[in-house]
Design an enzyme around this catalytic site. Structure first.
Site, mmCIF file in Angstrom:
data_model
loop_
_atom_site.group_PDB
_atom_site.id
_atom_site.type_symbol
_atom_site.label_atom_id
_atom_site.label_comp_id
_atom_site.label_asym_id
_atom_site.label_seq_id
_atom_site.Cartn_x
_atom_site.Cartn_y
_atom_site.Cartn_z
ATOM 1 N N GLU A 113 37.794 34.959 36.494
ATOM 2 C CA GLU A 113 37.237 35.488 35.252
ATOM 3 C C GLU A 113 36.005 34.679 34.897
ATOM 4 O O GLU A 113 36.081 33.455 34.756
ATOM 5 C CB GLU A 113 38.254 35.388 34.110
ATOM 6 C CG GLU A 113 39.245 36.513 34.068
ATOM 7 C CD GLU A 113 40.105 36.473 32.816
ATOM 8 O OE1 GLU A 113 40.824 37.453 32.599
ATOM 9 O OE2 GLU A 113 40.061 35.473 32.080
ATOM 10 N N ASP A 154 37.533 32.759 20.847
ATOM 11 C CA ASP A 154 37.762 31.586 21.682
ATOM 12 C C ASP A 154 37.968 30.334 20.846
ATOM 13 O O ASP A 154 37.378 30.161 19.780
ATOM 14 C CB ASP A 154 36.584 31.391 22.634
ATOM 15 C CG ASP A 154 36.524 32.476 23.694
ATOM 16 O OD1 ASP A 154 37.451 32.521 24.518
ATOM 17 O OD2 ASP A 154 35.578 33.280 23.696
#
Length: 265
Positions: free
Chosen positions: A48, A59
């Site tokens: 990824e 995040d």
């Protein structure tokens, strides 16, 4: 059969897919390329790549800072696509998934992005801030070039949402095993097991589990119930910690990747 489908279907019984995450351009695109090579050598089946974005709201602090560093260096979506194209010159077996936010893709244009991603041989795209109900146009563009559109599923996802995801998701499902942002703590494997059973009843796709996997022990525990184990924050932390020592960066990332991969295969 797509590269992602091949990876999930051809893995030996009892072995699980290892999916490490790194942010493209963090510490430089050349370093990212080297990290990708190291990850493959140490068991990565899928990589990824985080597409740098100025406001990475989903995040946690570690990965958010990696976005900041890459954005400060001027790394954008086109650079990430070029990086994947370079990687493909020597590797046509490891799947590449772009993980990022909607704004850069919208600015690029859905069909133009899909075409460019296909030209670079990207295998999947995960847009963390795109509601599935609004994904039809992007889905159509990606379907045209046989790129999977991957979605997040959380502990709070309703049955109604799961039923809808069953109609639009492809590749695999990214299951968020914790409430919170990337890098969070307190992984409850029993809760993950129970929820994965629920997801599998509604969605016929492999499931990768991410968030909260800190070491080989937690990776192995999760792998009993998941099809793939996804690890990001600790790898990104190594990139930050050893930003000025490339050899140590590569060595630590490689060692940790091997530890996780060995535990689940």
């Amino acid at each position: 059969m797509s590269r992602l489908s091949t990876i999930f279907t051809q893995l030996p019984v009892g072995k699980k897919v290892f999916i490490p995450f790194i942010t493209a351009g963090d510490s430089g695109l050349d370093n990212t390329f080297e990290l990708m090579q190291v990850l493959v050598k140490n068991g990565a089946d899928v990589i990824e790549l985080g597409v740098p974005f100025s406001d990475p709201i989903a995040d946690g602090p570690i990965i958010a800072k990696s976005h900041e560093r890459a954005v400060a260096d001027g790394v954008g979506l086109c650079d990430v696509l070029s990086l994947v194209k370079k990687f493909r010159q020597s590797n046509d077996t490891t799947a590449i998934v772009l993980m990022g936010y909607l704004n850069p893709i919208e600015a690029f244009g859905y069909q133009a992005f899909a075409n460019a991603a296909s030209e670079s041989a990207v295998d999947g795209v995960l847009v963390v801030d795109m509601p599935p109900e609004e994904a039809h146009d992007l889905k159509r563009s990606l379907d045209d070039v046989n790129i999977d559109l991957i979605f997040l599923v959380a502990l709070t996802t309703t049955d109604e949402r799961l039923a809808f995801l069953a109609t639009i998701a492809s590749g695999f499902i990214y299951f968020i095993s914790l409430k919170g942002v990337t890098g969070a703590e307190h992984l409850d494997v029993d809760l993950v097991k129970m929820y994965l059973l629920r997801v599998r009843k509604m969605i016929n796709l492999p499931i990768g589990v991410g968030f909260g996997i800190k070491n080989a022990k937690s990776a192995k525990a999760v792998s009993k119930y998941a099809d793939a184990v996804i690890v990001g924050s600790l790898l990104v932390a190594f990139v930050e910690q050893y930003a000025n020592d490339r050899n140590k960066m590569l060595a630590n990332v490689g060692y940790f990747a091997d530890e996780i991969s060995t535990a689940i295969k």
